[in-house]
Every structure is written in structure tokens, then in C-alpha cells.
Enzyme design. Structure first.
Site, PDB file in Angstrom:
ATOM      1  N   GLN A  90     -60.635 -87.536 -21.697  1.00 57.23           N
ATOM      2  CA  GLN A  90     -59.448 -88.212 -22.221  1.00 57.23           C
ATOM      3  C   GLN A  90     -59.782 -89.093 -23.421  1.00 57.23           C
ATOM      4  O   GLN A  90     -58.927 -89.788 -23.940  1.00 57.23           O
ATOM      5  CB  GLN A  90     -58.812 -89.064 -21.114  1.00 57.23           C
ATOM      6  CG  GLN A  90     -58.306 -88.226 -19.949  1.00 57.23           C
ATOM      7  CD  GLN A  90     -57.956 -89.060 -18.723  1.00 57.23           C
ATOM      8  OE1 GLN A  90     -57.965 -90.283 -18.744  1.00 57.23           O
ATOM      9  NE2 GLN A  90     -57.623 -88.383 -17.632  1.00 57.23           N
ATOM     10  N   HIS A 157     -59.558 -92.376 -18.206  1.00 58.56           N
ATOM     11  CA  HIS A 157     -58.877 -93.687 -18.120  1.00 58.56           C
ATOM     12  C   HIS A 157     -59.355 -94.689 -19.173  1.00 58.56           C
ATOM     13  O   HIS A 157     -59.920 -95.730 -18.855  1.00 58.56           O
ATOM     14  CB  HIS A 157     -59.037 -94.284 -16.705  1.00 58.56           C
ATOM     15  CG  HIS A 157     -58.477 -93.403 -15.631  1.00 58.56           C
ATOM     16  ND1 HIS A 157     -58.451 -93.785 -14.320  1.00 58.56           N
ATOM     17  CD2 HIS A 157     -57.917 -92.178 -15.671  1.00 58.56           C
ATOM     18  CE1 HIS A 157     -57.908 -92.817 -13.590  1.00 58.56           C
ATOM     19  NE2 HIS A 157     -57.579 -91.826 -14.399  1.00 58.56           N
ATOM     20  N   GLU A 249     -46.413 -96.209 -12.453  1.00 64.79           N
ATOM     21  CA  GLU A 249     -45.540 -97.379 -12.385  1.00 64.79           C
ATOM     22  C   GLU A 249     -45.282 -98.045 -13.724  1.00 64.79           C
ATOM     23  O   GLU A 249     -46.056 -97.921 -14.678  1.00 64.79           O
ATOM     24  CB  GLU A 249     -46.091 -98.399 -11.393  1.00 64.79           C
ATOM     25  CG  GLU A 249     -47.502 -98.841 -11.641  1.00 64.79           C
ATOM     26  CD  GLU A 249     -48.007 -99.786 -10.536  1.00 64.79           C
ATOM     27  OE1 GLU A 249     -48.508-100.860 -10.889  1.00 64.79           O
ATOM     28  OE2 GLU A 249     -47.888 -99.448  -9.333  1.00 64.79           O
ATOM     29  N   TYR A 259     -51.779-107.009 -11.261  1.00 61.73           N
ATOM     30  CA  TYR A 259     -50.826-105.941 -10.929  1.00 61.73           C
ATOM     31  C   TYR A 259     -51.337-104.985  -9.844  1.00 61.73           C
ATOM     32  O   TYR A 259     -50.758-103.942  -9.614  1.00 61.73           O
ATOM     33  CB  TYR A 259     -50.353-105.262 -12.224  1.00 61.73           C
ATOM     34  CG  TYR A 259     -49.472-106.264 -12.946  1.00 61.73           C
ATOM     35  CD1 TYR A 259     -48.104-106.327 -12.706  1.00 61.73           C
ATOM     36  CD2 TYR A 259     -50.035-107.280 -13.720  1.00 61.73           C
ATOM     37  CE1 TYR A 259     -47.318-107.323 -13.260  1.00 61.73           C
ATOM     38  CE2 TYR A 259     -49.262-108.285 -14.276  1.00 61.73           C
ATOM     39  CZ  TYR A 259     -47.907-108.308 -14.037  1.00 61.73           C
ATOM     40  OH  TYR A 259     -47.128-109.312 -14.552  1.00 61.73           O
ATOM     41  N   TYR A 270     -55.615 -88.322  -4.695  1.00 62.80           N
ATOM     42  CA  TYR A 270     -55.224 -86.921  -4.857  1.00 62.80           C
ATOM     43  C   TYR A 270     -55.830 -86.051  -3.760  1.00 62.80           C
ATOM     44  O   TYR A 270     -55.398 -84.942  -3.531  1.00 62.80           O
ATOM     45  CB  TYR A 270     -55.561 -86.437  -6.267  1.00 62.80           C
ATOM     46  CG  TYR A 270     -54.495 -86.900  -7.239  1.00 62.80           C
ATOM     47  CD1 TYR A 270     -53.350 -86.120  -7.458  1.00 62.80           C
ATOM     48  CD2 TYR A 270     -54.565 -88.136  -7.873  1.00 62.80           C
ATOM     49  CE1 TYR A 270     -52.343 -86.555  -8.297  1.00 62.80           C
ATOM     50  CE2 TYR A 270     -53.558 -88.574  -8.714  1.00 62.80           C
ATOM     51  CZ  TYR A 270     -52.453 -87.775  -8.919  1.00 62.80           C
ATOM     52  OH  TYR A 270     -51.442 -88.206  -9.742  1.00 62.80           O
TER      53      TYR A 270
HETATM   54 CA   LIG Z   1     -49.522-101.999  -9.522  1.00 62.30          CA
END
Ligand SMILES: [Ca+2]
Length: 376
Positions: A90, A157, A249, A259, A270
């Protein structure tokens, strides 16, 4: 997934795509009536980020490590001047954004996966865009202004949206680099929203400037935020992140808040295994919205234009695996999904931007990838 870093300078960089886009338009039924999706540029290699300039030119990044100007449907040559970029998985050249002084000084910011000791990490550089002709130019004064403090192997990521706030500071998102516990470590830039000044210094108002965490950290506990935008109602930052299965989200990251990832999440692994301690915990923030099943959200934009009055003040989120543009309406302080547009019809929507004329521009992440204009 193992990453084989490719130094950009070692790539064969001689491909100049100067062909005009073929005329291609489709009409779709939507809640705002019939809209047209027109391919305005084609032949891009995994486009990732886009800044629309005042003259209508588009400054576009390709993940493989190239930045180009697109004008009147013509894709220009690579703009020389990029630093070494680790391309793989990525990682690569990621977002781009115009600075506050773009009109007077040409300042831009871009994010990328930087090769360094021990692997790669998300980095941000500033540069001066010097334009030559309609769609050519170069990057001058290229300077790294930020790099994650911990490099690591693996190509997952990197996060990496850049949002320039009205006070000219930059919000930059980072992912957890595929190593979830890092999102909770306050001495690690991974899994965070960061806030830095245009020169990379720490601006006044950062929550950990006096201690308790790295001074660039704005919020923590994020898995892989690849979308970010300022809410036109109050100027606050809103982000969208890839979750685990069933846990994508939307958040409104506030200074010094956590968070939750991977302590709390609506997703499961997964493999089917549960993650963390459940959906909620005191001291950890709840998302404003989450998707189950996942859509793999990427870029986002609030709509403030005149072309689609039905959609004013709504939030648009591009989806990769979901191959669509999602429209969300406000629901109290949060959002709720209202409409899925172009589902499966256009490809993986990496980014969405609003043009000054009220049309929406989509980046389709593919090789070859393309830019699509949504209008009516
Ligand atoms: Ca969260």
C-alpha cells in the site's frame, strides 16, 4: 504481504502520457436526478491523491511514485523532484495538498512511504510547484517536514491523508502499519492523526506538546485512516478509516482523544476471531458511524457546491472494495448512510474532491486508473 521497496529513481520513468482522454460518459439515476459520469483523464497508474487548482488543472499523485498535472483531459509528464519513495504493497506516493500560500508561493505538501533504517514509514514533504505550460513543470525546494519516528517492514496501513486547516497547519493521518498495538503507543506516530506546522514544527495547541506523548500527535487509536476533510459547519476534522471486518468507521478526531483501535472496535479479525475488549470502553471514543459489512473507505469530501442542491452539506466517501461513492447525511452530531452511487460501475474510488463548479471528481485506483467528473 512482503514489500519490495523500489527506489523511485531506479524506476524507468520515461513514460509520458500525453494522450487526451477518450470521450466516455455514462448516465446514472440518483436521488439528485440523472447524473453524468465522464472520464476526463485516463492512463494513470494507481492514482491516490488529487488537488484541484484554480485554473482547473489537477495535481495528481500515482502510488507508483509519480506526480503529474492533468489539464483539459491531457495527462502531463512526471514532475521531477520527488524524494526517494518506497513503492510496494500500500506504500508509495500518496496524498497531495496545496498549502495556504499556494497562490502566491506555489507551496504544496505530499505524503509518501519513506525508506529508512529498519523499513518504511509515512513521511510528508513540502515543495514549490513550478508550472511550465499547461501540464508540465517541476518540484523545487523539496524538503521532508515529517517522518514517522519508527520505521518498520511490511507494506500495510500508511494512512496518509493531508488536510490543510484555515490556520495553515496540517492534519496528517497515519495507519498502524499492520501492527495494531502501535496505535495505542504514545511514543509512536503510527495509528494517529498528527498536527504539524507547514515547516514541520509543532504548532501551538497540540495536546501533548508538554508531555504525555509525541508532540505531533493530535489523536490516537486509529487503524488506517485514508480519508480526511474539514466539516464546513464548524471547521472540525472528520476522518474515515479502514477497520477490521465490519469495522470501517467515521470519526471526528478531537485533541488528546483516543479512538480505540485495537482495544475497542466494531470489527472482527478477517480470520473470524474477535479483537480487543468489545465495542465500547470508558475513556475511548465512539465512531460517528461504522460500516458492517465493510466497504474499504478511502478519500472523503463534504459537498458545498451548487450543482447538486439536494446533496448540499452531505458527506461523500469513496469505497475501494465497495467500488462506489457513498453519500452520508447528517444525523445529530454524526452521519448516516443515505445512498450508494455507481456501485460496481466505475471501479475502486480512491479519492473524491469537489470542483469549484460544483461537480465531483473521482480518482479510480487502478492501473490504468482514471479521473471521472460527476455532473448534471
Ligand atoms: Ca474506533
Amino acid at each position: 504481504m512482503p514489500t519490495r521497496p523500489t527506489r523511485r529513481n531506479a524506476l524507468v520513468a520515461g513514460v509520458c502520457l500525453l494522450a487526451a482522454a477518450p470521450a466516455f460518459a455514462e448516465t446514472f439515476k440518483t436521488s439528485a436526478g440523472p447524473v453524468t459520469a465522464e472520464t476526463i483523464a485516463d492512463g494513470l497508474r494507481n492514482p491516490w491523491g488529487m488537488q484541484i487548482l484554480k485554473d482547473g488543472a489537477l495535481l495528481v499523485t500515482e502510488r507508483e511514485g509519480a506526480m503529474r498535472l492533468v489539464k483539459d483531459g491531457v495527462v502531463g509528464p512526471e514532475l521531477p523532484g520527488l524524494p526517494d519513495i518506497a513503492v510496494g504493497g500500500q506504500g508509495g506516493l500518496l496524498d497531495v495538498a496545496a498549502g495556504c500560500d499556494f497562490e502566491s508561493a506555489g507551496t504544496i505538501f505530499f505524503s509518501y512511504s519513506k525508506p529508512g533504517d529498519g523499513g518504511f514509514g509515512t513521511a510528508v514533504a513540502s515543495a514549490t510547484l513550478v508550472r511550465e505550460g499547461a501540464n508540465g513543470g517541476r518540484l523545487d525546494n523539496v524538503r521532508e517536514i515529517f517522518a514517522m519516528n519508527r520505521m518498520s517492514r511490511g507494506g500495510r496501513h500508511f494512512g496518509s491523508r493531508i488536510v490543510v486547516a484555515p490556520d495553515c497547519t496540517l492534519f496528517v493521518t497515519t495507519g498502524d502499519r499492520g501492527d495494531a498495538p502501535r496505535a495505542q503507543m504514545m511514543d509512536d506516530h503510527a495509528g494517529a492523526v498528527l498536527r504539524i506546522a507547514p515547516d514541520g514544527s509543532v504548532p501551538a495547541g497540540n495536546p501533548y506538546a508538554a508531555g504525555g506523548g509525541l508532540a505531533e500527535i493530535w489523536s490516537k487509536g486509529h487503524r488506517n485512516p485514508q480519508g480526511a476533510a474539514l466539516d464546513p459547519q464548524d471547521g472540525s476534522l472528520v476522518t474515515v478509516e479502514h477497520g477490521a471486518r465490519g469495522g470501517d468507521e467515521i470519526n471526528r478526531p478531537l485533541a488528546g482523544r483516543n479512538y480505540g483501535w485495537p482495544v475497542i472496535t466494531y470489527g472482527i479479525d478477517y480470520s473470524g476471531l474477535s479483537i480487543g475488549e468489545g465495542n465500547s470502553k470508558q475513556g475511548l471514543e465512539q465512531p460517528l458511524f461504522h460500516w458492517d459489512p465493510s466497504i474499504a473507505p478511502s478519500g472523503m469530501a463534504f459537498y458545498t457546491g451548487a450543482m447538486f442542491p439536494e446533496w448540499r452539506d452531505d458527506l461523500f466517501v469513496g469505497a475501494l472494495a465497495g467500488m462506489m461513492l457513498v453519500r452520508l447525511e447528517r444525523d445529530g452530531d454524526g452521519f448516516t448512510e443515505a445512498e450508494r452511487l455507481f456501485e460496481g460501475a466505475l471501479g475502486r474510488v480512491r479519492d473524491v474532491r469537489q470542483h469549484a463548479d460544483g461537480s465531483l471528481y473521482l480518482l479510480i485506483d487502478d492501473d490504468p486508473g482514471r479521473i471521472i467528473r460527476i455532473s448534471k
